[in-house]
Write a protein that holds these residues in place. Sequence first.
Motif, PDB file in Angstrom:
ATOM      1  N   MET A  17      -8.370 -20.911   4.048  1.00  0.00           N
ATOM      2  CA  MET A  17      -7.301 -21.710   4.666  1.00  0.00           C
ATOM      3  C   MET A  17      -6.821 -22.813   3.730  1.00  0.00           C
ATOM      4  O   MET A  17      -7.551 -23.258   2.856  1.00  0.00           O
ATOM      5  CB  MET A  17      -7.779 -22.312   5.986  1.00  0.00           C
ATOM      6  N   ASP A  18      -5.587 -23.256   3.932  1.00  0.00           N
ATOM      7  CA  ASP A  18      -5.027 -24.337   3.121  1.00  0.00           C
ATOM      8  C   ASP A  18      -5.696 -25.664   3.454  1.00  0.00           C
ATOM      9  O   ASP A  18      -6.245 -25.835   4.539  1.00  0.00           O
ATOM     10  CB  ASP A  18      -3.518 -24.472   3.369  1.00  0.00           C
ATOM     11  N   GLY A  19      -5.579 -26.606   2.519  1.00  0.00           N
ATOM     12  CA  GLY A  19      -6.212 -27.910   2.703  1.00  0.00           C
ATOM     13  C   GLY A  19      -5.274 -28.965   3.250  1.00  0.00           C
ATOM     14  O   GLY A  19      -5.602 -30.152   3.245  1.00  0.00           O
ATOM     15  N   ASP A  20      -4.100 -28.572   3.725  1.00  0.00           N
ATOM     16  CA  ASP A  20      -3.120 -29.574   4.156  1.00  0.00           C
ATOM     17  C   ASP A  20      -2.901 -29.574   5.672  1.00  0.00           C
ATOM     18  O   ASP A  20      -1.954 -30.173   6.169  1.00  0.00           O
ATOM     19  CB  ASP A  20      -1.785 -29.354   3.434  1.00  0.00           C
ATOM     20  N   LEU A  21      -3.768 -28.844   6.391  1.00  0.00           N
ATOM     21  CA  LEU A  21      -3.742 -28.791   7.861  1.00  0.00           C
ATOM     22  C   LEU A  21      -2.523 -28.067   8.431  1.00  0.00           C
ATOM     23  O   LEU A  21      -2.230 -28.182   9.616  1.00  0.00           O
ATOM     24  CB  LEU A  21      -3.891 -30.195   8.469  1.00  0.00           C
ATOM     25  N   GLN A  22      -1.850 -27.286   7.578  1.00  0.00           N
ATOM     26  CA  GLN A  22      -0.807 -26.419   8.135  1.00  0.00           C
ATOM     27  C   GLN A  22      -1.461 -25.232   8.865  1.00  0.00           C
ATOM     28  O   GLN A  22      -0.828 -24.579   9.677  1.00  0.00           O
ATOM     29  CB  GLN A  22       0.138 -25.930   7.033  1.00  0.00           C
ATOM     30  N   HIS A  23      -2.721 -24.976   8.539  1.00  0.00           N
ATOM     31  CA  HIS A  23      -3.500 -23.935   9.216  1.00  0.00           C
ATOM     32  C   HIS A  23      -4.480 -24.603  10.174  1.00  0.00           C
ATOM     33  O   HIS A  23      -5.359 -25.349   9.726  1.00  0.00           O
ATOM     34  CB  HIS A  23      -4.265 -23.092   8.185  1.00  0.00           C
ATOM     35  N   GLU A  57       3.182 -28.576  10.528  1.00  0.00           N
ATOM     36  CA  GLU A  57       3.692 -29.456   9.466  1.00  0.00           C
ATOM     37  C   GLU A  57       2.515 -29.871   8.582  1.00  0.00           C
ATOM     38  O   GLU A  57       1.385 -29.969   9.047  1.00  0.00           O
ATOM     39  CB  GLU A  57       4.273 -30.744  10.092  1.00  0.00           C
ATOM     40  N   ARG A  58       2.803 -30.148   7.342  1.00  0.00           N
ATOM     41  CA  ARG A  58       1.803 -30.723   6.458  1.00  0.00           C
ATOM     42  C   ARG A  58       1.295 -32.044   7.034  1.00  0.00           C
ATOM     43  O   ARG A  58       2.095 -32.833   7.524  1.00  0.00           O
ATOM     44  CB  ARG A  58       2.466 -31.029   5.122  1.00  0.00           C
ATOM     45  N   HIS A  59      -0.020 -32.304   6.942  1.00  0.00           N
ATOM     46  CA  HIS A  59      -0.569 -33.571   7.425  1.00  0.00           C
ATOM     47  C   HIS A  59      -0.153 -34.702   6.485  1.00  0.00           C
ATOM     48  O   HIS A  59       0.383 -35.719   6.907  1.00  0.00           O
ATOM     49  CB  HIS A  59      -2.098 -33.458   7.498  1.00  0.00           C
TER      50      HIS A  59
END
Length: 380
Positions: free
Chosen positions: A95-101, A210-212
């Motif tokens: 998973m991505d590290g920007d909380l889009q997931h 959205e990106r965090h």
Amino acid sequence: MTTQQIEVSIVVPTYNEADNVAELVARIEAAVEGLAAEIIVVDDSSDETPAAVRREAARSPLPIRLIHRDVATGGLSGAVVAGLEASRGRWSVVMDGDLQHPPELIPVLVASGESENADVVVASRHIAGGADAGLSGALRHLVSTGATVLTRAMFPIKLRDCTDPMTGFFAVRRSSVDLSTLRPHGFKILLEILARTPLTVVEEPFVFAERHAGESKADLRQGFTFLAQIAALRFGRLSGFAAIGAVGAVANLGIMAALQAFGVWYLAAAIVAAVVTILGNFVLLERFVFHDLRDGAHSVWKRFAQSVAFNGTETAVRTGVLFLIVESTSVPGILAQALLIAVGFVIRFVYHSRVVYKPDRTTSPAPSASRVDGTLTATD
Ligand code: GDD
Ligand code: MN
């Protein structure tokens, strides 16, 4: 916690995500309550991300490992493969590290894989209940939709059960994928995995948020890399080499014809056309055909010297033969040139594959460039 007990390894590639790490770990912790999970962060950052990960690792009850790579081989996809290699769980969730997931989906993906006996569980934006709300702007929506439609059309069988090959959120049964078959490059690692191996795929819907914090690293360059990736997956190296050779041949003939139209002697025209084509050919091969072999081959200057020396010699020989044919027969110069280029093509492919991009045993392999921190928690 011992190695055998890990059920799920959560692989997070990060590039300058310092302001997202704490929130991400907190949400993963809450989501995987009751699961034996570990987090593996594969980081290529130049910001404070590693320090933020170490801080979380010291605090969190979950084992958190940081793999900080000094050389970002393969970019995002290369980072994911490094994380999969380091995974100890039966399942790896990428998973991505920007909380889009949303981390809350992690146990859902794993449970679905177990109950459906699948190899891969894809978190999809394109089935009922899914959405890509967080994709910024109409242009990115269009590009994403176009890429998805194109990719599914090119791999109708392998992607039969995957509506979202562009997603970076998925679970894999670790024993089902042979990582050595992958050629990670660019952003789309799920496509690489699904296109290389026949796997059973199931899907779960999710809403791409959205990106965090921070900003996206997707750019135009990633778009070209993606096109090169699907061409390589679909047609292989020889076809990429042929496509670039064909572009070169057309350019070569075009330059020659244009110069001749201005009254330049055919041999002089052929030489100018050759110099332009040889230099262009090297640049395109480096970028699109042998990109995955560059790191393991000898230095760029040696590759350049070998490629140019070979092509220069081949051209000189070819031009000599062209001269003989044109002077002693009635075959037109352009036709003779076209036939000679076709013969040269085959020899050139073999030479570039076996000599120019041959793995160099004197340089250390890419993985040794990365440094793996031990598990940073007391629970390990
Ligand atoms: N280690 C590493 N190295 N991580 C990287 C690199 C890199 O070179 N480039 C990007 N990342 C990380 C980011 O830090 C982030 O955690 C994740 O990969 C996704 O990158 P973003 O910059 O957030 O990309 P995006 O949101 O535009 O694209 C994402 O969305 C797609 C769906 O449209 C990617 O995650 C895709 O995988 C996803 O499918
Ligand atoms: Mn993102």
